[in-house]
Design a protein around this motif. Structure first.
Motif, PDB file in Angstrom:
ATOM      1  N   MET A   1      -0.801 -10.472  -8.412  1.00  0.00           N
ATOM      2  CA  MET A   1      -1.128  -9.101  -8.029  1.00  0.00           C
ATOM      3  C   MET A   1       0.057  -8.176  -8.312  1.00  0.00           C
ATOM      4  N   LYS A   2      -0.287  -6.890  -8.408  1.00  0.00           N
ATOM      5  CA  LYS A   2       0.757  -5.887  -8.660  1.00  0.00           C
ATOM      6  C   LYS A   2       0.735  -4.853  -7.529  1.00  0.00           C
ATOM      7  N   VAL A   3       1.867  -4.171  -7.354  1.00  0.00           N
ATOM      8  CA  VAL A   3       1.930  -3.113  -6.355  1.00  0.00           C
ATOM      9  C   VAL A   3       2.210  -1.791  -7.070  1.00  0.00           C
ATOM     10  N   PHE A   4       1.429  -0.779  -6.721  1.00  0.00           N
ATOM     11  CA  PHE A   4       1.630   0.571  -7.254  1.00  0.00           C
ATOM     12  C   PHE A   4       1.999   1.488  -6.102  1.00  0.00           C
ATOM     13  N   LYS A   5       2.825   2.492  -6.403  1.00  0.00           N
ATOM     14  CA  LYS A   5       3.112   3.498  -5.374  1.00  0.00           C
ATOM     15  C   LYS A   5       2.957   4.895  -5.975  1.00  0.00           C
ATOM     16  N   PHE A   6       2.177   5.709  -5.276  1.00  0.00           N
ATOM     17  CA  PHE A   6       2.019   7.104  -5.681  1.00  0.00           C
ATOM     18  C   PHE A   6       2.640   7.992  -4.602  1.00  0.00           C
TER      19      PHE A   6
ATOM     20  N   LEU B   1      10.148   4.755   8.311  1.00  0.00           N
ATOM     21  CA  LEU B   1      11.203   3.950   7.682  1.00  0.00           C
ATOM     22  C   LEU B   1      12.335   4.786   7.099  1.00  0.00           C
ATOM     23  N   GLY B   2      12.345   6.088   7.397  1.00  0.00           N
ATOM     24  CA  GLY B   2      13.360   6.984   6.811  1.00  0.00           C
ATOM     25  C   GLY B   2      12.701   7.823   5.738  1.00  0.00           C
ATOM     26  N   ARG B   3      13.119   9.090   5.618  1.00  0.00           N
ATOM     27  CA  ARG B   3      12.510   9.994   4.653  1.00  0.00           C
ATOM     28  C   ARG B   3      12.499   9.375   3.261  1.00  0.00           C
ATOM     29  N   GLU B   4      11.445   9.619   2.554  1.00  0.00           N
ATOM     30  CA  GLU B   4      11.231   9.103   1.194  1.00  0.00           C
ATOM     31  C   GLU B   4      10.986   7.593   1.184  1.00  0.00           C
ATOM     32  N   GLY B   5      10.627   7.062   2.362  1.00  0.00           N
ATOM     33  CA  GLY B   5      10.552   5.614   2.516  1.00  0.00           C
ATOM     34  C   GLY B   5       9.352   4.915   1.885  1.00  0.00           C
ATOM     35  N   SER B   6       8.447   5.655   1.262  1.00  0.00           N
ATOM     36  CA  SER B   6       7.265   4.982   0.697  1.00  0.00           C
ATOM     37  C   SER B   6       7.597   4.049  -0.461  1.00  0.00           C
ATOM     38  N   ASP B   7       8.645   4.371  -1.218  1.00  0.00           N
ATOM     39  CA  ASP B   7       9.071   3.450  -2.286  1.00  0.00           C
ATOM     40  C   ASP B   7       9.449   2.101  -1.643  1.00  0.00           C
ATOM     41  N   TYR B   8      10.128   2.214  -0.517  1.00  0.00           N
ATOM     42  CA  TYR B   8      10.569   1.007   0.189  1.00  0.00           C
ATOM     43  C   TYR B   8       9.358   0.204   0.670  1.00  0.00           C
ATOM     44  N   THR B   9       8.341   0.906   1.207  1.00  0.00           N
ATOM     45  CA  THR B   9       7.133   0.207   1.646  1.00  0.00           C
ATOM     46  C   THR B   9       6.552  -0.624   0.496  1.00  0.00           C
ATOM     47  N   ALA B  10       6.492  -0.015  -0.682  1.00  0.00           N
ATOM     48  CA  ALA B  10       5.917  -0.725  -1.831  1.00  0.00           C
ATOM     49  C   ALA B  10       6.750  -1.970  -2.139  1.00  0.00           C
ATOM     50  N   ALA B  11       8.065  -1.853  -2.002  1.00  0.00           N
ATOM     51  CA  ALA B  11       8.929  -3.007  -2.260  1.00  0.00           C
ATOM     52  C   ALA B  11       8.719  -4.098  -1.200  1.00  0.00           C
ATOM     53  N   ILE B  12       8.453  -3.687   0.030  1.00  0.00           N
ATOM     54  CA  ILE B  12       8.208  -4.665   1.100  1.00  0.00           C
ATOM     55  C   ILE B  12       6.926  -5.451   0.778  1.00  0.00           C
ATOM     56  N   PHE B  13       5.868  -4.742   0.403  1.00  0.00           N
ATOM     57  CA  PHE B  13       4.626  -5.434   0.037  1.00  0.00           C
ATOM     58  C   PHE B  13       4.860  -6.344  -1.176  1.00  0.00           C
ATOM     59  N   SER B  14       5.621  -5.848  -2.147  1.00  0.00           N
ATOM     60  CA  SER B  14       5.872  -6.652  -3.358  1.00  0.00           C
ATOM     61  C   SER B  14       6.571  -7.951  -2.988  1.00  0.00           C
ATOM     62  N   PHE B  15       7.584  -7.830  -2.139  1.00  0.00           N
ATOM     63  CA  PHE B  15       8.351  -9.003  -1.725  1.00  0.00           C
ATOM     64  C   PHE B  15       7.455  -9.981  -0.966  1.00  0.00           C
ATOM     65  N   CYS B  16       6.724  -9.449   0.004  1.00  0.00           N
ATOM     66  CA  CYS B  16       5.960 -10.335   0.898  1.00  0.00           C
ATOM     67  C   CYS B  16       4.797 -11.012   0.177  1.00  0.00           C
ATOM     68  N   LEU B  17       4.294 -10.395  -0.860  1.00  0.00           N
ATOM     69  CA  LEU B  17       3.125 -10.955  -1.554  1.00  0.00           C
ATOM     70  C   LEU B  17       3.495 -11.527  -2.918  1.00  0.00           C
TER      71      LEU B  17
ATOM     72  N   ASN C   1      15.756  -9.638  -5.008  1.00  0.00           N
ATOM     73  CA  ASN C   1      15.776 -10.956  -4.364  1.00  0.00           C
ATOM     74  C   ASN C   1      14.683 -11.862  -4.910  1.00  0.00           C
ATOM     75  N   LYS C   2      13.604 -11.292  -5.384  1.00  0.00           N
ATOM     76  CA  LYS C   2      12.515 -12.122  -5.928  1.00  0.00           C
ATOM     77  C   LYS C   2      12.331 -11.899  -7.424  1.00  0.00           C
ATOM     78  N   ASN C   3      13.285 -11.190  -8.011  1.00  0.00           N
ATOM     79  CA  ASN C   3      13.224 -10.954  -9.454  1.00  0.00           C
ATOM     80  C   ASN C   3      11.904 -10.301  -9.890  1.00  0.00           C
ATOM     81  N   ILE C   4      11.470  -9.324  -9.105  1.00  0.00           N
ATOM     82  CA  ILE C   4      10.225  -8.605  -9.424  1.00  0.00           C
ATOM     83  C   ILE C   4      10.605  -7.333 -10.198  1.00  0.00           C
ATOM     84  N   PRO C   5      10.101  -7.158 -11.420  1.00  0.00           N
ATOM     85  CA  PRO C   5      10.466  -5.940 -12.152  1.00  0.00           C
ATOM     86  C   PRO C   5       9.863  -4.685 -11.530  1.00  0.00           C
ATOM     87  N   LEU C   6      10.618  -3.604 -11.592  1.00  0.00           N
ATOM     88  CA  LEU C   6      10.147  -2.303 -11.096  1.00  0.00           C
ATOM     89  C   LEU C   6       9.992  -1.363 -12.288  1.00  0.00           C
ATOM     90  N   TYR C   7       8.805  -0.800 -12.425  1.00  0.00           N
ATOM     91  CA  TYR C   7       8.571   0.184 -13.480  1.00  0.00           C
ATOM     92  C   TYR C   7       8.484   1.571 -12.859  1.00  0.00           C
TER      93      TYR C   7
END
Ligand code: ADP
Ligand code: ASP
Ligand code: MG
Length: 435
Positions: free
Chosen positions: A1-6, A198-214, A271-277
């Motif tokens: 699966m992939k994670v997208f953030k808008f 999670l701190g202002r502008e934190g939605s990028d971080y949320t996407a990374a949390i989902f990416s890591f956990c899944l 930490n999980k070597n997941i590429p970010l585009y």
């Protein structure tokens, strides 16, 4: 699966939501977790609501109503008036109103989180409903059922093992049913089910949390820029898009204030070597920037400007040396007040730190150490960081500035500057690059 953030800019109006839907149409039938922020500048507007409620100046409800109306106007462009999304969005707004009907909580930051979360909750209700309406099956997920945090209001610390277990328990079965899973950025929940942010502008971080956990295959953040540029395009002309960046390079840039990605985003991905585009929602076919592990890439000079800095010149009252036990006390106090120290320099009887200037915290810091230290403050400064600097870039950036403090470590240069005269638009002139 992939994670997208808008982010907020991508869903700032009805045309934006339609554009996001057209991008997602290309990924129909792919397992995607989609993280969406509040629409446009909604979070800023909600911050004003919180401030008005705290002051009890009688304006909170009017500000909140104006925000509601902006959302309803957008929804009227996307849905029939009878669509059930209106009731769903109204329910969320009513939850915010309950907080406003009460007298302000003693803890401002706690109250902030309970109100500001409304932005992400309504935007995701709207986007999910729109995707379903156009035939893209989408499950709406409450991110607070997954992201577990402590109760550090406005800066919730993720409880990773719990969050990971939640993600696998809640998200995986939804993906197995087919369709997208769409959720909010920026928000989490404490063990007592209070909302945290999670701190202002934190939605990028949320996407990374989902990416890591899944264990996502990749994460993509869709922005209004072609990718990561070598400087902020709002400040500099002639910026260059970086096709590839290492995690290390990205972490250095974002730590020192490059606003294109939230600084906490990179670590879980590395930490999980997941590429970010980092891709453009205005030009989805363009390749954007890929952030992944180190290669032998060479980089042009990369410039990051962090505004709103202050230098605190701290000296002992009795002329004693600034020794390690003093520093231990100063740093413990800074950590306690959540003051971010970006640079430091010590002398015999003085110690200088460059901090992000949050006035009430800095004032408190100075007061709390006044028994042992006196502090001279210089405000209105900028911290300029240049990675892979050249003399030409440095000279160019120094034009019209007074340099108060500078430091070079290997391929990074930092300088704290003030403008004379204030703010002038400049080009980043990079030797050998396109002008
Ligand atoms: P989002 O809508 O996802 O929250 P942001 O507005 O937070 O997006 O981030 C994108 C903005 O970051 C761009 O519009 C751009 O003005 C700004 N920005 C600052 N530094 C850079 C950089 N080095 N590269 C690209 N964009 C940058
Ligand atoms: N809506 C939140 C903010 O504006 C989170 C985000 O957009 O990343 O800070
Ligand atoms: Mg943002």
């Amino acid at each position: 699966m992939k994670v997208f953030k808008f982010g907020g800019a991508s869903v700032k109006d009805a045309a934006g939501v339609q554009n996001v839907a057209s991008i997602l149409q290309r990924f129909k039938n792919e397992p995607l977790v989609i993280v969406v922020s509040a629409m446009g500048k909604t979070t800023n507007a909600l911050e004003e609501v919180v401030a008005a409620h705290a002051k009890q100046n009688g304006q909170a409800q009017a500000l909140y109503d104006a925000l509601k109306e902006r959302h309803y106007a957008l929804m009227r462009e996307l849905f029939d008036e009878t669509d059930e999304v209106f009731a769903a969005v109204n329910d969320v707004f009513v939850e915010g109103e309950w907080v406003l009907d009460d007298k302000p909580a003693d803890n401002y930051d706690y109250m902030y989180d309970q109100i500001v979360c409304v932005g992400e909750l309504v935007s995701t209700k709207i986007v999910a409903a729109y995707l379903n309406k156009i035939g893209l099956k989408t499950h709406w997920l409450d991110a607070r059922d997954v992201i577990a945090t402590d109760n550090t209001w406005r800066e919730g610390w993720v409880i990773w093992d719990k969050t990971k277990a939640n993600a696998q328990k809640v998200v995986t079965p939804l993906l197995e049913q087919g369709g997208f899973v769409l959720t909010q950025g920026f928000i989490g929940s404490t063990s007592e089910n209070f909302t945290t942010t999670l701190g202002r502008e934190g939605s990028d971080y949320t996407a990374a949390i989902f990416s890591f956990c899944l264990d996502a295959e990749s994460m993509s953040i869709w922005k209004d820029v072609p990718g990561v540029l070598n400087a902020d395009p709002r400040i500099f002309d002639n910026t260059i898009k970086l096709d590839r960046l290492s995690y290390k390079e990205a972490i250095e840039m974002t730590y020192y204030g490059a606003q294109v990605i939230h600084p906490k985003t990179i670590k879980p991905l590395q930490n999980k070597n997941i590429p970010l585009y980092v891709k453009s929602f205005l030009n989805p076919d363009a390749p954007g920037t890929e952030i992944s592990s180190d290669t032998d890439d060479t980089y042009p000079p990369i410039v990051v400007v962090e505004k709103n800095q202050a230098l605190l010149h701290i000296s002992t009252l009795d002329y004693s040396f600034v020794a390690e036990h003093h520093m231990a006390r100063l740093f413990a106090k800074a950590a306690d007040l959540r003051i971010f120290v970006n640079m430091m320099q010590n002398g015999a009887i003085s110690f200088t730190i460059c901090v992000t200037n949050v006035p009430d915290r800095v004032e408190r810091f100075i007061k709390d150490i006044s028994d042992e230290f006196k502090v001279k403050v210089e405000e209105g400064l900028e911290l300029i960081t240049i990675r892979h600097y050249t003399q030409e870039t440095i000279d160019n950036l120094k034009k019209g500035k007074i340099v108060l403090f500078e430091e070079r470590i290997r391929n990074t240069m930092h300088m704290v500057v003030k403008n004379v005269p204030p703010i002038e638009r400049k080009a980043v002139e990079v030797a050998g690059s396109k002008a």
